[in-house]
Design an enzyme around this catalytic site. Structure first.
Site, short mmCIF file in Angstrom:
data_model
loop_
_atom_site.label_atom_id
_atom_site.label_comp_id
_atom_site.label_asym_id
_atom_site.label_seq_id
_atom_site.Cartn_x
_atom_site.Cartn_y
_atom_site.Cartn_z
N PRO A 2 0.81 -1.22 0.00
CA PRO A 2 0.00 0.00 0.00
C PRO A 2 0.85 1.27 0.00
O PRO A 2 1.57 1.54 0.95
CB PRO A 2 -0.82 -0.13 1.29
CG PRO A 2 -0.08 -1.09 2.14
CD PRO A 2 0.71 -1.97 1.24
N GLU A 3 0.77 1.99 -1.09
CA GLU A 3 1.37 3.32 -1.16
C GLU A 3 0.20 4.30 -1.24
O GLU A 3 -0.95 3.92 -1.02
CB GLU A 3 2.31 3.41 -2.37
CG GLU A 3 3.43 2.36 -2.27
CD GLU A 3 4.42 2.40 -3.41
OE1 GLU A 3 4.69 3.50 -3.94
OE2 GLU A 3 4.95 1.34 -3.77
N LYS A 61 0.91 7.78 3.37
CA LYS A 61 0.42 6.44 3.68
C LYS A 61 -0.18 6.38 5.08
O LYS A 61 -0.53 5.29 5.55
CB LYS A 61 1.57 5.43 3.58
CG LYS A 61 2.35 5.48 2.28
CD LYS A 61 3.63 4.68 2.38
CE LYS A 61 4.59 5.06 1.26
NZ LYS A 61 5.92 4.44 1.45
N ARG A 128 1.75 -9.46 7.76
CA ARG A 128 3.17 -9.29 8.13
C ARG A 128 3.39 -8.42 9.36
O ARG A 128 4.52 -8.19 9.75
CB ARG A 128 3.96 -8.73 6.94
CG ARG A 128 4.03 -9.72 5.81
CD ARG A 128 4.87 -9.20 4.67
NE ARG A 128 4.69 -10.03 3.50
CZ ARG A 128 5.16 -9.75 2.30
NH1 ARG A 128 5.85 -8.65 2.12
NH2 ARG A 128 4.95 -10.55 1.29
N ARG A 294 16.32 -2.71 -0.86
CA ARG A 294 15.07 -2.68 -1.62
C ARG A 294 15.36 -3.06 -3.07
O ARG A 294 16.35 -2.61 -3.65
CB ARG A 294 14.47 -1.26 -1.62
CG ARG A 294 14.16 -0.72 -0.26
CD ARG A 294 12.91 -1.36 0.30
NE ARG A 294 12.66 -0.91 1.66
CZ ARG A 294 13.09 -1.56 2.75
NH1 ARG A 294 13.81 -2.65 2.62
NH2 ARG A 294 12.80 -1.12 3.94
#
Length: 313
Positions: A2-3, A61, A128, A294
């Site tokens: 989710p951005e 966010k 998570r 990343r």
DNA sequence: AGTAGCACCTGATTGC
DNA sequence: TGCAATCAGGTGCTAC
């Protein structure tokens, strides 16, 4: 993941279903989901109980729900408290009308609400567990402008105070963002991911915006020109606006979803997840490398590390 | 002060 | 087949 576009989809879905409801019960199934709460889950439940959900607001966010005392609900009285939420990597909200099902195995907390249309249940799911909920105090914005999208209140919760306005915020100061983007020795992608510079950009849209602006993700921020920084900010806005338009159509209002990995927009990604495939602009092969932990995707042919004139990548 | 690196966490996937 | 290592990554804290 989710951005900004995904979180905005969640925000508008939640807002349509829970604003005006009163909290009648709080269940915490995994205490770590309220790890930021001073006093733990007991304090969390106590602060929420009996409060009216006044709005659903987003900056980048970060989401929050200003909490009104029952007697102040709907008035101009500025709520002092908010329920803040961050979805982390995998957070979801689901809203049920009437009798809710047994909580899903990933359900970390459940709010029981009473709305004018009957009972509602809000589940916070998070596989998570990087997401969190916290009931906390609000504070005024330094500029007196609205704290985020979804409310005109000039206030933000404590955990959001250090987060910059997001790229789609009408109150965003472009000159300030551009000068901050160009500051420091970090790679430009690191700067884009820094939520205190401009918020809402995550790993996927960072790669997409850098591809669109033809800038190498590791170009030192101080080597990015002002026109390039402006173009990059414009690219961030373009890619997130397009994603938002798609995300808005792929969700059902009752199943308030986030689905960063399988939303319609994933088909339009030009760089992210396309390692080994030809760049749709120049035909060069998209590469993928781990940068700062990343996965980072770019076209080495049209995204030059040291600027348009450099011969070396 | 600015930056880098790691902890946090679980389920799916990959490798042996 | 089964088990272990690897990967995914947003934020916040710590260390330099």
């Amino acid at each position: 993941m989710p951005e900004l576009p995904e979180v905005e989809t969640v925000r508008s879905g939640l807002a349509s279903l829970v604003v005006g409801s009163t909290v009648t019960g709080v269940q915490v199934f995994r205490p770590s989901c309220v790890r930021l709460q001073q006093g733990g889950e007991g304090e969390f439940a106590m602060r929420l109980h009996g409060m009216v959900l006044d709005a659903v607001v987003r900056r980048g966010k970060f989401l929050w729900i200003p909490l009104a005392e029952a007697e102040d609900a709907g008035s101009a009285h500025t709520p002092a408290m908010a329920l803040s939420a961050h979805l982390g990597m995998s957070g979801q909200f689901r809203v049920f009308e009437g009798d809710p099902p047994e909580p899903h195995s990933h359900c970390r907390a459940r709010l029981h609400l009473e709305s004018p249309d009957g009972p509602r249940t809000v589940d916070f799911l998070d596989q998570r567990t990087f997401g969190y909920l916290v009931a906390e105090r609000m504070q005024p914005t330094p500029d007196g402008l609205p704290g985020g999208h979804g409310s005109a209140l000039p206030a933000v919760p404590h955990t959001v105070a250090h987060i910059a306005r997001d790229a789609l915020d009408p109150a965003a100061d472009d000159g300030h963002i551009v000068s901050r983007i160009r500051r420091g020795s970090r790679g430009i992608k690191q700067v884009l991911l820094d939520q205190t510079v401009v918020s809402g950009v995550g790993n996927i849209y960072a790669d997409e915006a850098l591809w669109a602006a033809r800038i190498h993700p590791q170009r030192p921020a101080e080597a990015v020109s002002t026109p390039q920084a402006r173009a990059l900010l414009a690219a961030v806005r373009t890619v997130m606006t397009r994603a938002l338009a798609q995300g808005g159509t792929s969700f059902d209002a009752l199943y308030v979803n986030i689905n960063g990995e399988s939303g319609y927009f994933s088909r339009e990604l030009a760089a992210y997840g396309r390692a080994g495939q030809p760049c749709e602009r120049c035909g060069g092969l998209i590469v993928r490398e781990h940068i700062g932990g990343r996965s980072t995707h770019w076209c080495p042919r049209c995204q030059r590390r040291y600027g348009p004139q450099a011969s070396r990548n």
